[in-house]
Design an enzyme around this catalytic site. Sequence first.
Site, short mmCIF file in Angstrom:
data_model
loop_
_atom_site.label_atom_id
_atom_site.label_comp_id
_atom_site.label_asym_id
_atom_site.label_seq_id
_atom_site.Cartn_x
_atom_site.Cartn_y
_atom_site.Cartn_z
N PRO A 125 1.68 5.88 -1.93
CA PRO A 125 0.73 4.66 -1.97
C PRO A 125 0.08 4.09 -0.89
O PRO A 125 0.39 2.98 -0.25
CB PRO A 125 1.56 3.82 -2.80
CG PRO A 125 3.04 4.15 -2.44
CD PRO A 125 2.97 5.52 -2.32
N CYS A 126 -0.71 5.01 -0.16
CA CYS A 126 -1.22 4.41 0.97
C CYS A 126 -2.34 3.31 0.87
O CYS A 126 -2.58 2.41 1.92
CB CYS A 126 -1.89 5.75 1.83
SG CYS A 126 -3.23 6.55 0.82
N HIS A 127 -2.65 3.06 -0.23
CA HIS A 127 -3.58 1.90 -0.50
C HIS A 127 -2.61 0.45 -0.36
O HIS A 127 -3.13 -0.24 -0.17
CB HIS A 127 -3.96 1.92 -1.75
CG HIS A 127 -2.90 2.23 -2.98
ND1 HIS A 127 -2.63 3.30 -3.31
CD2 HIS A 127 -2.65 1.04 -3.94
CE1 HIS A 127 -1.73 2.97 -4.40
NE2 HIS A 127 -1.64 1.84 -4.72
#
Length: 165
Positions: free
Chosen positions: A133-135
């Site tokens: 989950p880089c977001h």
Amino acid sequence: MKLPASLVAARHASPLGSILLAATDRGLAGLWFEGQRYHPPATQWPLVPDHPVLALACLQLDEYFSGQRTSFDLPLDLQGGTPFQQSVWQALLGIPPGQRTSYAALSQRIGKPAAVRAVGAAVGRNPVSIVVPCHRVVGTDGSLTGYAGGLDRKTALLKLEGALP
């Protein structure tokens, strides 16, 4: 980033656009939105939508986008990244759904507090968007900065997870 030569691929429709998935026998190695920065040329990989990892990833993505799933349970193959990138991507997996962290906090989490820019670059090169989950990484002031898939998608993902009003 070096992607393994043994990749197989599948395409998946999502509410945020078409997604290209790639897997090896070890696990999911790629998930990119169509048009995303660093989107690899996929024409070299055979389409095998019934590959067990790809089929499971598509199912879990549907559950995620429908609000029935908040995290993913998939084997990952992140061997294409450098050891530093892999450490950043592993740290991303530790950010709980519905939460956000900053690039500076992430650099501290991996024991490299002075490497904020390098951490940002590694986050941007994350090959398994959404699942890793880089977001969930934002600027120190909470601003939505950088997302290879576009800020509109980052905003939508954070809203879906309840991390934004």
